[in-house]
Design an enzyme around this catalytic site. Structure first.
Site, PDB file in Angstrom:
ATOM      1  N   HIS A 150       0.865  -1.175   0.000  1.00 41.34           N
ATOM      2  CA  HIS A 150       0.000   0.000   0.000  1.00 41.34           C
ATOM      3  C   HIS A 150       0.898   1.221   0.000  1.00 41.34           C
ATOM      4  O   HIS A 150       1.853   1.294   0.777  1.00 41.34           O
ATOM      5  CB  HIS A 150      -0.889  -0.018   1.249  1.00 41.34           C
TER       6      HIS A 150
ATOM      7  N   ARG B  33      -6.524  10.288  -0.388  1.00 37.17           N
ATOM      8  CA  ARG B  33      -6.318  10.726  -1.770  1.00 37.17           C
ATOM      9  C   ARG B  33      -7.641  10.812  -2.526  1.00 37.17           C
ATOM     10  O   ARG B  33      -7.864  11.726  -3.310  1.00 37.17           O
ATOM     11  CB  ARG B  33      -5.344   9.786  -2.490  1.00 37.17           C
TER      12      ARG B  33
END
Lengths: 643, 256
Positions: free
Chosen positions: A252, A272
């Site tokens: 990740h 994000r």
């Protein structure tokens, strides 16, 4: 039998190993099919790793953008997995995910809402439309609690009807399976021990659903909890089943990097998705430099266009921060390696300049909390420092896509422990929906398998006793190796030598070190008795970690290309030839010690009606010229057939 | 940055136990759970502790630190001075299994006694419509990570095992409140059940539960007090009860 090796037997129709999203959903379905079902959980009920999922569950409900459909979700999933996904799993997943989410509402789940009162959906990396059903940034907790409470409600129904809440559904919390019991390539049960008192119990059952999650604890820097030791992967191998594509690990892109004690802890992709941007220490939004060719059509190439996308997604392309995770993780890795990272080896992820403090604390409450309390950072005022962390294994038990059946009769697998669905890289949000879709299918087909059985043999006492004795071994060793140290050394080996960027010499070094670690693992000792003894528990998990680590390393050495969660320094590009091959791990029957062999196997070819969802020019980036020629012929004959 | 910290950890089982002294390295940014793990890896391999996420999300590592109920993973070592002794003991309200691990099955038994969500029969999956403002009240309680620190600290049961059969505790009161406030739950007796079967009346709103909640759920103000008030309302005022039934019906018939 001696007192030492005493055990008790329990009889069930379906034994589900793992109590995360997939396990609980499988158990619900098996119980609804009238089967006596056991749920075995290493932790307390409701603590499984699913609670750590933050962003949401992807399902093309079309609530936020009515253009969404299963076809678009399927396309995104295949793109994210770089076309190595088992197409049928991706298809079933995209088609069934909405029903699985809506069903959770009938169990009492409370997702965030749209103004019309429907389930709200958020943007995420690789998803063309806002698609993730969510509850702030604690979606996994909502999922696990909802399923947990559904199980309680079914137990209440059994209490009313049969006078026994556990008549059809029983939870064995803090109980660990050490061995699957088989007879003639068929499941006959499982051997387990209670963590609290170290006593052994045998589950006599014709079916086992593996829902044990992943293998992240084979790495030092990981977002995974202690439970993620590859148990299901290893149990399956030892029972004679196969694993597919174990070289693909998802790092990740955004884990915490500071302070050291929280290094690896997940920072949700929602940061994000909701507008957070990545910058290096020069202040540059570097992701624009890392948009690969295959994604250029869908991603913005200027900051202006990327910024406009948040309010006008129909007329602008997506910001490159929302590329699939493998792309972002490699980009961050490269920025840091090139000297543009922070002193703690990360980059900056900033929401403070783009959202008000009120919006941040409402949409990302647990991130706010996590940084404030663990790092002393106020994310409404300053950027976070983030870097890649081992998060998810795409590889897993090779299963039939429709039934989730493994190659051993009576063995099923769902969720992270199964392989194929996500190809070489999983999209964020596709895990929670995967758990629900294939968890349900596993429960359904395990129940159907039981219905079709004529006889259900059980494991012999000799077999069980040998298993018990082997598991008790570390308790009898004095002055043995420290299991915690062996585990830490194994994690270090995998972290340093089979990480994001892989080099063959390093992988070979890792394999040699694993061999040494295996010898040490055979000599581990666990002082203290059987009563809740974590040292003993770690010692027992070591064998599983070693086996799955060997799978990852061997497969990584074989695959000579870079794709998704597997990046080879010496083969930086994707290879259309390698896309046609799955790597299959099985236990080496000829070896005198436990070891793995890896073979190549052709991937199933995608039916033409699914390939037609893509532009030919896009397929050309992934496929061989021979495949494209076949496709052209099929399309032509399909056209003439229609005419 | 690093220093040698002094720790006293309760070690023992259901029969007996005692505080054991340890000295262990403490580094910048660490939490108490990091030190417990270091003790396991270097000095006491069989030291029993529960943990999972190490991020305050799973509620496994509940214990008492210097007498205060806390999550081991969310208690930073910089709360203490380097010369301060840090004492770690298991939750007091639940029977000890070993060291810091207690038998928390009480909470699961109580959860099974609480009537589950009852979905509306006239709505198919996918037809549920709820407004954000209406789900937020229940969502606050669904943040609960089931660490059971509220149960542990509640004085009704903390030193009174005799109350346990009658009393479900704050964790289950917020569950009842959550269902009571759930826009589509069809049971209308959540408050009465809380009073009659969960022992809500035992609570005299000292707010100890709210103070220890790591999720900062306003257990007393937002769940227990409204449940108590409305139990009183409903018992004495049938109009309130009727009004609420009508309001709920409105909500359902507003389906688009």
């Amino acid at each position: 039998m001696t007192d030492h090796a005493r055990y008790t037997r329990r009889e069930f129709d379906v034994v589900v190993i793992g109590a995360g999203g997939a396990g609980l959903r499988a158990a619900i379905e098996a119980r609804l099919a009238g089967k006596r079902t056991a749920i075995i959980s290493k932790s307390l009920f409701g603590k499984a790793h699913t609670v750590m999922a933050e962003g949401g569950a992807a399902a093309a409900m079309g609530n936020a953008n009515s253009k969404d459909s299963w076809q678009v979700h399927f396309r995104d999933t295949m793109r994210g997995g770089k076309f190595l996904n088992h197409y049928r799993m991706a298809e079933l997943h995209a088609k069934e995910a909405p029903d699985r989410i809506w069903e959770l509402e009938t169990y009492g789940a409370l997702f965030d809402r749209t103004p019309e009162g429907k389930i709200s959906q958020r943007n995420f990396g690789g998803h063309e439309y806002p698609r993730l059903a969510h509850v702030g940034d604690r979606t996994g907790l909502e999922l696990i609690r909802t399923l947990q409470q559904k199980i309680v409600s079914l137990q209440q129904a059994d209490q009313r009807e049969h006078g026994d809440a556990e008549a059809y559904l029983q939870v064995f919390a803090e109980c660990t399976v050490t061995q699957l019991l088989t007879d003639d390539n068929s499941i006959v049960g499982a051997l387990a021990y209670w963590r609290h008192n170290g006593e052994f119990l045998v589950f006599d059952a014709p079916t086992v659903v593996l829902a044990t999650g992943g293998i992240g604890k084979s790495y030092t820097v990981t977002s995974n909890s202690w439970e993620y030791t590859g148990d299901g992967h290893a149990l399956a191998l030892r029972a004679g089943a196969t694993l597919v594509n174990m070289e693909f690990l998802q790092f990740h892109p955004t884990g915490m990097v500071w302070p050291p004690s929280v290094k690896g802890l997940l920072v949700t992709e929602s940061v994000r998705g909701d507008g957070g941007v990545l910058r290096n220490t020069d202040g540059k939004r570097f992701m624009f430099d890392y948009v690969p060719d295959v994604f250029r059509k869908q991603y913005a190439d200027t900051e202006e266009e990327a910024d406009r996308w948040y309010t006008d997604p129909d007329n602008n392309r997506r910001p490159p921060e929302l590329l699939p995770r493998d792309e972002v993780a490699r980009a961050i890795n490269n920025e840091v390696k090139s000297g543009r990272g922070t002193e703690h080896g990360g980059v900056f992820l900033d929401v403070s300049t783009r959202m008000s403090a009120e919006v941040i604390t409402r949409r990302l409450p647990s991130m706010y909390h996590q940084f404030k309390e663990l790092a002393g950072v106020d994310i409404t005022q300053e950027p976070m420092e983030v870097g890649p962390t081992c998060h998810y294994v795409m590889g897993g038990v090779e299963v039939d896509p429709d039934t989730t059946a493994a190659s051993v009769r009576g063995l099923f697998a769902a969720g992270e422990v199964s392989g194929g669905m996500h190809g070489s890289n999983r999209l964020g949000g596709n895990s929670l929906s995967d758990l629900l879709v294939f968890g349900r299918r596993a429960g359904l087909h395990a129940a159907a398998y039981v219905d079709a059985l004529s006889a259900a043999p059980i494991a012999s006492d000799d077999t069980v006793q040998a298993g018990v004795t082997a598991a008790l071994e570390p308790l009898t060793v004095s002055d043995g190796e420290n299991p915690y140290q062996v585990q830490a050394d194994l994690q270090h080996t995998m972290n340093e030598l089979v990480g994001i960027i892989r080099r063959p010499a390093e992988i070979e070094q890792a394999l040699a070190q694993l061999e040494e670690l295996r010898k040490r693992a055979e000599k581990v000792g666990a002082p203290g008795g059987r009563l809740y003894n974590p040292g003993w528990h770690v010692a027992l998990d070591l064998g599983n970690l070693l086996l799955v680590s060997e799978c990852v390393a061997q497969a990584a050495l074989l695959r000579q290309e870079s794709r998704g969660g597997h990046t080879r320094d010496d083969f930086p590009g994707m290879s259309a030839q390698w896309r046609q091959r799955n790597l299959i791990c099985r236990l080496d029957a000829n070896s005198d010690r436990e070891s793995v062999t890896v073979t190549q196997q052709p991937i199933p070819s995608v039916p033409v009606e699914l390939l037609e969802l893509f532009d030919r020019s896009e397929l050309a980036k992934y496929m061989t010229s021979e495949e494209l020629a076949v496709l052209d012929t099929q399309e032509q004959s399909g056209d003439s057939g229609a005419a | 940055m690093s220093y040698q910290g002094k720790f006293r950890v309760w070690r023992g089982d259901h029969a007996s136990g005692e505080l054991t002294d340890f000295t262990a390295e403490v580094n910048e940014g660490e939490v108490v759970l990091d030190v417990v793990h270091r003790l396991q890896a270097t000095q006491a391999p069989d030291l029993a502790v529960r943990w999972n996420c190490k991020a305050g999300k799973c509620g496994s590592c509940s214990a008492e630190i210097n007498g205060r109920p806390r999550l081991l993973c969310m208690t930073r070592m910089n709360m203490f001075t380097p010369d301060q002794v840090v004492t770690i003991t298991p939750m007091r309200t639940f029977p000890v299994i070993k060291d810091l691990v207690t038998d928390v099955s009480f909470n699961y038994v109580k959860a099974r006694e609480l009537p589950a969500f009852e979905p509306p029969k006239d709505l198919a999956p996918g037809e549920y419509r709820m407004q954000q403002i209406d789900v937020e009240r229940s969502q606050e309680f669904r943040k609960c990570i089931e660490c059971f620190l509220c149960q542990n600290t509640c004085h009704v049961v903390r030193d009174h095992d005799e109350n346990k059969p009658e009393f479900s505790g704050p964790r289950l009161f917020i569950r009842a409140a959550e269902l009571d406030m759930h826009p589509l739950d069809t049971r209308d007796d959540r408050k009465e059940t809380a009073q009659a079967e969960q022992g809500l009346g035992y609570c005299n709103i000292t707010k100890c539960c709210t103070e220890v909640c790591p999720e900062h759920i306003k257990i007393t103000d937002n769940a227990i007090i409204p449940m108590k008030e409305r139990v009183v309302d409903r018992k004495y005022d049938p109009i309130t009860w009727l009004g609420r039934k009508i309001a709920r019906r409105d909500q359902l018939s507003n389906q688009p």
